[in-house]
Design an enzyme around this catalytic site. Sequence first.
Site, PDB file in Angstrom:
ATOM      1  N   THR A   1       0.846  -1.192   0.000  1.00  0.00           N
ATOM      2  CA  THR A   1       0.000   0.000   0.000  1.00  0.00           C
ATOM      3  C   THR A   1       0.877   1.237   0.000  1.00  0.00           C
ATOM      4  O   THR A   1       1.944   1.238   0.618  1.00  0.00           O
ATOM      5  CB  THR A   1      -0.852  -0.001   1.286  1.00  0.00           C
ATOM      6  OG1 THR A   1      -1.815  -1.017   1.173  1.00  0.00           O
ATOM      7  CG2 THR A   1      -1.536   1.324   1.537  1.00  0.00           C
TER       8      THR A   1
ATOM      9  N   ARG B   1     -14.417  -7.107  -1.247  1.00  0.00           N
ATOM     10  CA  ARG B   1     -13.724  -6.901   0.042  1.00  0.00           C
ATOM     11  C   ARG B   1     -13.184  -5.462   0.115  1.00  0.00           C
ATOM     12  O   ARG B   1     -12.605  -4.951  -0.826  1.00  0.00           O
ATOM     13  CB  ARG B   1     -12.579  -7.893   0.148  1.00  0.00           C
ATOM     14  CG  ARG B   1     -11.741  -7.765   1.429  1.00  0.00           C
ATOM     15  CD  ARG B   1     -10.500  -6.935   1.219  1.00  0.00           C
ATOM     16  NE  ARG B   1      -9.580  -7.008   2.345  1.00  0.00           N
ATOM     17  CZ  ARG B   1      -8.488  -6.240   2.475  1.00  0.00           C
ATOM     18  NH1 ARG B   1      -8.191  -5.352   1.553  1.00  0.00           N
ATOM     19  NH2 ARG B   1      -7.708  -6.353   3.524  1.00  0.00           N
TER      20      ARG B   1
ATOM     21  N   GLY C   1     -10.724  -3.000   2.517  1.00  0.00           N
ATOM     22  CA  GLY C   1      -9.716  -3.061   3.574  1.00  0.00           C
ATOM     23  C   GLY C   1      -9.755  -1.854   4.489  1.00  0.00           C
ATOM     24  O   GLY C   1     -10.766  -1.140   4.595  1.00  0.00           O
ATOM     25  N   ASP C   2      -8.642  -1.621   5.153  1.00  0.00           N
ATOM     26  CA  ASP C   2      -8.547  -0.523   6.117  1.00  0.00           C
ATOM     27  C   ASP C   2      -8.236   0.824   5.458  1.00  0.00           C
ATOM     28  O   ASP C   2      -8.462   1.876   6.068  1.00  0.00           O
ATOM     29  CB  ASP C   2      -7.429  -0.827   7.128  1.00  0.00           C
ATOM     30  CG  ASP C   2      -6.083  -1.030   6.433  1.00  0.00           C
ATOM     31  OD1 ASP C   2      -6.043  -1.719   5.383  1.00  0.00           O
ATOM     32  OD2 ASP C   2      -5.071  -0.504   6.932  1.00  0.00           O
TER      33      ASP C   2
ATOM     34  N   THR D   1       0.175   0.037   6.683  1.00  0.00           N
ATOM     35  CA  THR D   1       0.124  -0.989   5.648  1.00  0.00           C
ATOM     36  C   THR D   1       0.171  -2.344   6.327  1.00  0.00           C
ATOM     37  O   THR D   1       0.765  -2.487   7.402  1.00  0.00           O
ATOM     38  CB  THR D   1       1.286  -0.830   4.651  1.00  0.00           C
ATOM     39  OG1 THR D   1       1.191  -1.881   3.680  1.00  0.00           O
ATOM     40  CG2 THR D   1       2.644  -0.897   5.320  1.00  0.00           C
ATOM     41  N   GLY D   2      -0.482  -3.312   5.711  1.00  0.00           N
ATOM     42  CA  GLY D   2      -0.530  -4.647   6.304  1.00  0.00           C
ATOM     43  C   GLY D   2      -1.923  -5.227   6.145  1.00  0.00           C
ATOM     44  O   GLY D   2      -2.739  -4.692   5.392  1.00  0.00           O
TER      45      GLY D   2
ATOM     46  N   GLY E   1      -5.387  -5.570   6.294  1.00  0.00           N
ATOM     47  CA  GLY E   1      -6.380  -4.537   6.597  1.00  0.00           C
ATOM     48  C   GLY E   1      -7.400  -4.951   7.635  1.00  0.00           C
ATOM     49  O   GLY E   1      -7.840  -4.133   8.451  1.00  0.00           O
TER      50      GLY E   1
HETATM   51  N1  ASP Z   1      -3.764  -2.573   4.162  1.00  0.00           N
HETATM   52  C1  ASP Z   1      -4.082  -3.008   2.824  1.00  0.00           C
HETATM   53  C2  ASP Z   1      -5.406  -3.724   2.857  1.00  0.00           C
HETATM   54  O1  ASP Z   1      -5.569  -4.621   3.663  1.00  0.00           O
HETATM   55  C3  ASP Z   1      -3.067  -3.902   2.215  1.00  0.00           C
HETATM   56  C4  ASP Z   1      -1.674  -3.390   2.182  1.00  0.00           C
HETATM   57  O2  ASP Z   1      -1.224  -2.675   3.073  1.00  0.00           O
HETATM   58  O3  ASP Z   1      -0.984  -3.713   1.226  1.00  0.00           O
HETATM   59  O4  ASP Z   1      -6.242  -3.418   2.052  1.00  0.00           O
END
Ligand code: ASP
Length: 221
Positions: free
Chosen positions: A100, A128, A130-131, A151-152, A154
């Site tokens: 992200t 879906r 995400g965050d 990032t991570g 979500g």
């Molecule tokens: N946080 C993002 C999500 O879950 C994914 C990412 O950080 O790459 O949508």
Amino acid sequence: MEDVPLLNAGIGACLNSDGVVELDAGVMEGAALRAGGAACLRDVRHPIDLAVAVMQDGRHVLLAAEGASRFAREHGVEMADPGIFITDRKRQELMQGADTVGAVARDAEGHLAVAVSTGGINGKLPGRIGDSPIPGAGFYADDRFGAVCGTGQGEVFIRLGLARLMIVELQHGMEPAAVAQGAVDHLGKAMKAKGGVILMPRQGSPRAAFNTPAMPWAMAE
Ligand code: ASP
């Protein structure tokens, strides 16, 4: 950054389980806590532009899918053929996510802002979200305390309300470096999850922390 095919945002973002790119983005200003999010977008050229348009319109905070695309067309946000987001299907199928893109900023007057854009996680179910388009989960900004983006995974950021939690910790006087590291430790210990955060405090230098093998980040003055 949405135009760089190597990053998980805009062109070149990861694919859902149908092999389609669905994009999320969010933005927030710390002065008046204005926020905008756009989610599950298939045909918006720059999702972050739509998040800004949602914020500036001010009626809602989060728009998704077809309604978000309609809002984008009505507000002159650039649209795209969904095909342009796929540049190298094989590479995009194998993306690990956690790429992200996000930015936190503080201007000369001390106003804070944050922006985040992503393709989410590889192989996610269609629909879906995400965050990254959700204030308080993947990002938050409050001029009184700081601005953060993450990032991570979500789902974990949403369940922990991690971005907002970091702001509350700043509000309680915790050191920015400890807040960033603590957020990542919390991800790892409580949820066995991987991720990273960037934090811009009200004063002083930005801080980053991550428990992934790497998280490239840069600072400019
Ligand atoms: N946080 C993002 C999500 O879950 C994914 C990412 O950080 O790459 O949508």
